[in-house]
Design a protein around this motif. Structure first.
Motif, PDB file in Angstrom:
ATOM      1  N   GLU A   1     -37.111  35.492  20.096  1.00 15.56           N
ATOM      2  CA  GLU A   1     -38.132  35.663  19.322  1.00 15.56           C
ATOM      3  C   GLU A   1     -37.950  36.693  18.199  1.00 15.56           C
ATOM      4  O   GLU A   1     -38.339  36.752  17.119  1.00 15.56           O
ATOM      5  CB  GLU A   1     -39.342  36.471  20.054  1.00 15.56           C
TER       6      GLU A   1
ATOM      7  N   SER B   1     -38.301  36.065  14.311  1.00 11.47           N
ATOM      8  CA  SER B   1     -39.334  37.120  13.616  1.00 11.47           C
ATOM      9  C   SER B   1     -38.630  37.579  12.289  1.00 11.47           C
ATOM     10  O   SER B   1     -39.277  38.065  11.465  1.00 11.47           O
ATOM     11  CB  SER B   1     -39.767  38.166  14.528  1.00 11.47           C
TER      12      SER B   1
ATOM     13  N   GLU C   1     -34.964  25.993  21.166  1.00 16.77           N
ATOM     14  CA  GLU C   1     -34.998  27.206  21.768  1.00 16.77           C
ATOM     15  C   GLU C   1     -34.319  27.182  23.053  1.00 16.77           C
ATOM     16  O   GLU C   1     -33.570  28.120  23.433  1.00 16.77           O
ATOM     17  CB  GLU C   1     -36.451  27.770  21.817  1.00 16.77           C
TER      18      GLU C   1
END
Length: 87
Positions: free
Chosen positions: A18, A22, A30
């Motif tokens: 994450e 970001s 993932e």
């Protein structure tokens, strides 16, 4: 004596993924990213092999993917395996 440097608390693998997303890194798969980050440390992979792919404390340049960073890492690892016996 100066102040001690404050270290960031460790992140889980999910938090690492994450965090990368970001700051603009494209993570196409993932589950693959989690597997890789479980095998290769975040610092060794991401910090060392993405030095020219983002400015210090900035976002990744457009179109940079996690998979490209892994490819750089694997190329370097294979190159070292081949070159070290020769030197």
């Amino acid at each position: 004596m100066g102040e001690l440097k404050q270290h960031q608390p460790p992140m889980t693998i999910d938090e690492q993924v994450e965090n990368l997303k970001s700051i603009g890194l494209i993570v196409e798969n993932e589950e693959y990213a989690k597997k890789i980050l479980n095998d290769i440390s975040y610092f060794r992979l991401v910090k060392a092999y993405s030095l020219n792919l983002k400015p210090k404390n900035g976002n990744y340049k457009d179109e940079v993917t996690f998979e490209q960073i892994v490819e750089l890492y694997l190329f370097n690892a294979n190159f070292r395996q081949k070159i070290f016996p020769e030197i």
